[in-house]
Design a protein around this motif. Structure first.
Motif, PDB file in Angstrom:
ATOM      1  N   VAL A  93       0.861  -1.178   0.000  1.00 33.06           N
ATOM      2  CA  VAL A  93       0.000   0.000   0.000  1.00 33.06           C
ATOM      3  C   VAL A  93       0.898   1.228   0.000  1.00 33.06           C
ATOM      4  N   ASP A  94       0.720   2.113  -0.979  1.00 34.84           N
ATOM      5  CA  ASP A  94       1.507   3.343  -1.038  1.00 34.84           C
ATOM      6  C   ASP A  94       1.193   4.224   0.162  1.00 34.84           C
ATOM      7  N   THR A  95       2.252   4.779   0.761  1.00 31.35           N
ATOM      8  CA  THR A  95       2.058   5.645   1.924  1.00 31.35           C
ATOM      9  C   THR A  95       2.596   7.045   1.701  1.00 31.35           C
ATOM     10  N   GLU A  96       3.520   7.188   0.787  1.00 33.82           N
ATOM     11  CA  GLU A  96       4.139   8.466   0.477  1.00 33.82           C
ATOM     12  C   GLU A  96       5.012   8.974   1.611  1.00 33.82           C
ATOM     13  N   GLY A  97       6.241   9.235   1.311  1.00 39.11           N
ATOM     14  CA  GLY A  97       7.102   9.962   2.219  1.00 39.11           C
ATOM     15  C   GLY A  97       7.655   9.248   3.421  1.00 39.11           C
ATOM     16  N   ASN A  98       8.347   8.138   3.254  1.00 40.91           N
ATOM     17  CA  ASN A  98       9.086   7.472   4.314  1.00 40.91           C
ATOM     18  C   ASN A  98       8.236   7.098   5.529  1.00 40.91           C
ATOM     19  N   PRO A  99       7.385   6.070   5.398  1.00 45.02           N
ATOM     20  CA  PRO A  99       6.632   5.627   6.569  1.00 45.02           C
ATOM     21  C   PRO A  99       7.597   5.120   7.647  1.00 45.02           C
ATOM     22  N   ASP A 100       7.391   5.586   8.845  1.00 44.41           N
ATOM     23  CA  ASP A 100       8.287   5.223   9.941  1.00 44.41           C
ATOM     24  C   ASP A 100       7.505   4.420  10.966  1.00 44.41           C
ATOM     25  N   PHE A 101       7.003   5.066  11.992  1.00 46.62           N
ATOM     26  CA  PHE A 101       6.273   4.346  13.033  1.00 46.62           C
ATOM     27  C   PHE A 101       4.985   3.756  12.469  1.00 46.62           C
ATOM     28  N   ILE A 102       4.652   2.550  12.920  1.00 41.48           N
ATOM     29  CA  ILE A 102       3.449   1.857  12.457  1.00 41.48           C
ATOM     30  C   ILE A 102       2.756   1.253  13.674  1.00 41.48           C
ATOM     31  N   LEU A 103       1.427   1.333  13.681  1.00 41.51           N
ATOM     32  CA  LEU A 103       0.690   0.724  14.782  1.00 41.51           C
ATOM     33  C   LEU A 103      -0.655   0.216  14.303  1.00 41.51           C
ATOM     34  N   TYR A 104      -1.176  -0.755  15.040  1.00 39.38           N
ATOM     35  CA  TYR A 104      -2.486  -1.353  14.765  1.00 39.38           C
ATOM     36  C   TYR A 104      -3.459  -0.890  15.832  1.00 39.38           C
ATOM     37  N   GLU A 105      -4.628  -0.410  15.408  1.00 36.62           N
ATOM     38  CA  GLU A 105      -5.679   0.018  16.322  1.00 36.62           C
ATOM     39  C   GLU A 105      -6.815  -0.995  16.193  1.00 36.62           C
ATOM     40  N   PRO A 106      -6.939  -1.928  17.160  1.00 35.15           N
ATOM     41  CA  PRO A 106      -7.880  -3.040  17.013  1.00 35.15           C
ATOM     42  C   PRO A 106      -9.357  -2.657  17.065  1.00 35.15           C
ATOM     43  N   LEU A 107      -9.723  -1.603  17.765  1.00 32.07           N
ATOM     44  CA  LEU A 107     -11.143  -1.232  17.830  1.00 32.07           C
ATOM     45  C   LEU A 107     -11.665  -0.754  16.479  1.00 32.07           C
ATOM     46  N   ARG A 108     -10.837  -0.059  15.736  1.00 30.74           N
ATOM     47  CA  ARG A 108     -11.239   0.417  14.407  1.00 30.74           C
ATOM     48  C   ARG A 108     -10.774  -0.541  13.303  1.00 30.74           C
ATOM     49  N   ASN A 109      -9.942  -1.515  13.671  1.00 37.34           N
ATOM     50  CA  ASN A 109      -9.382  -2.477  12.727  1.00 37.34           C
ATOM     51  C   ASN A 109      -8.617  -1.755  11.611  1.00 37.34           C
TER      52      ASN A 109
ATOM     53  N   VAL B 207      -4.632   0.082  10.511  1.00 35.00           N
ATOM     54  CA  VAL B 207      -3.194   0.244  10.706  1.00 35.00           C
ATOM     55  C   VAL B 207      -2.849   1.672  10.316  1.00 35.00           C
ATOM     56  N   TYR B 208      -2.000   2.297  11.125  1.00 39.23           N
ATOM     57  CA  TYR B 208      -1.564   3.666  10.859  1.00 39.23           C
ATOM     58  C   TYR B 208      -0.062   3.681  10.630  1.00 39.23           C
ATOM     59  N   THR B 209       0.356   4.347   9.559  1.00 37.81           N
ATOM     60  CA  THR B 209       1.777   4.629   9.373  1.00 37.81           C
ATOM     61  C   THR B 209       1.948   6.132   9.517  1.00 37.81           C
ATOM     62  N   PHE B 210       3.029   6.517  10.167  1.00 37.91           N
ATOM     63  CA  PHE B 210       3.345   7.928  10.341  1.00 37.91           C
ATOM     64  C   PHE B 210       4.564   8.210   9.483  1.00 37.91           C
ATOM     65  N   ASN B 211       4.363   9.037   8.465  1.00 32.62           N
ATOM     66  CA  ASN B 211       5.301   9.202   7.366  1.00 32.62           C
ATOM     67  C   ASN B 211       6.175  10.441   7.574  1.00 32.62           C
ATOM     68  N   GLY B 212       7.424  10.202   7.945  1.00 34.86           N
ATOM     69  CA  GLY B 212       8.334  11.299   8.273  1.00 34.86           C
ATOM     70  C   GLY B 212       8.570  12.256   7.121  1.00 34.86           C
ATOM     71  N   GLY B 213       8.953  11.741   5.968  1.00 38.68           N
ATOM     72  CA  GLY B 213       9.236  12.600   4.822  1.00 38.68           C
ATOM     73  C   GLY B 213       7.992  13.249   4.252  1.00 38.68           C
ATOM     74  N   GLY B 214       6.871  12.579   4.329  1.00 42.21           N
ATOM     75  CA  GLY B 214       5.623  13.117   3.793  1.00 42.21           C
ATOM     76  C   GLY B 214       4.882  13.994   4.774  1.00 42.21           C
ATOM     77  N   LYS B 215       5.372  14.033   6.031  1.00 45.43           N
ATOM     78  CA  LYS B 215       4.712  14.805   7.091  1.00 45.43           C
ATOM     79  C   LYS B 215       3.216  14.512   7.094  1.00 45.43           C
ATOM     80  N   SER B 216       2.914  13.215   7.101  1.00 43.26           N
ATOM     81  CA  SER B 216       1.527  12.776   7.004  1.00 43.26           C
ATOM     82  C   SER B 216       1.367  11.452   7.736  1.00 43.26           C
ATOM     83  N   ALA B 217       0.157  10.987   7.757  1.00 41.71           N
ATOM     84  CA  ALA B 217      -0.153   9.665   8.288  1.00 41.71           C
ATOM     85  C   ALA B 217      -1.024   8.952   7.261  1.00 41.71           C
ATOM     86  N   THR B 218      -0.888   7.655   7.187  1.00 36.19           N
ATOM     87  CA  THR B 218      -1.719   6.852   6.296  1.00 36.19           C
ATOM     88  C   THR B 218      -2.530   5.898   7.146  1.00 36.19           C
TER      89      THR B 218
END
Length: 175
Positions: A118-134, A136-147
């Motif tokens: 899955v494309d995330t754009e901009g160096n995805p770094d930290f990743i976590l799973y949120e089970p209540l919403r099912n 996954v979040y990536t926090f993209n350092g270079g893209g200054k964004s989250a996917t």
């Protein structure tokens, strides 16, 4: 006067060091065993799947998978350039954040084969799973964004979808 100050400094360092040593050994954590993980390259996050008894260790361009019951390496997830982390997410899936690939891999836990990226754009770094919403979040350092990635594929097209959220001071926006 200088000698007295030096003696006091040495005594304080000795006292401080001995106190730290006592408290560190009395803590709840202790080294039980060491598992050698061969290969070159850097290390980043590690995550555990306690239900499956697996430890996921990011290691340069791959994720090393350790069976925590046997304390041995049972495989690896390949083709994860610049991997920062791997998280178990839902039944039978692991997601990795591939920094140099600007994407996240969706991996089958049984075969350790990549199902899709899955494309995330901009160096995805930290990743976590949120089970209540099912999700996954990536926090993209270079893209200054989250996917945000929906863990369950949609019934219509059986694809994983990602949404890029860009936060700006004062007004959050979506792309």
């Amino acid at each position: 006067m200088r000698i007295r100050s030096a003696v006091m400094a040495v005594a304080m360092v000795g006292l401080f060091t001995s106190l730290i040593g006592v408290h560190a050994s009395d803590g709840p954590y202790r080294k039980i065993k060491e598992i050698a993980i061969p290969g070159e390259g850097g290390w980043d996050y590690l995550n555990i799947d306690s239900g499956a008894h697996r430890l996921y260790v990011s290691h340069a361009t791959k994720v090393v998978v350790v069976d925590t019951n046997k304390d041995e390496i049972v495989g690896e997830i390949a083709d994860t350039p610049g991997v920062h982390g791997a998280v178990p997410a839902g039944p039978g899936r692991v997601f990795t954040s591939n920094g140099r690939g600007n994407n996240a891999s969706v991996v089958d836990t049984k075969t350790l084969q990549t199902l899709t990226k899955v494309d995330t754009e901009g160096n995805p770094d930290f990743i976590l799973y949120e089970p209540l919403r099912n999700e996954v979040y990536t926090f993209n350092g270079g893209g200054k964004s989250a996917t945000v990635i929906d863990v369950a594929p949609t019934p219509r097209d059986r694809k994983w979808e990602s949404f890029r959220y860009v936060a700006r001071p004062g007004r959050p926006a979506t792309r």
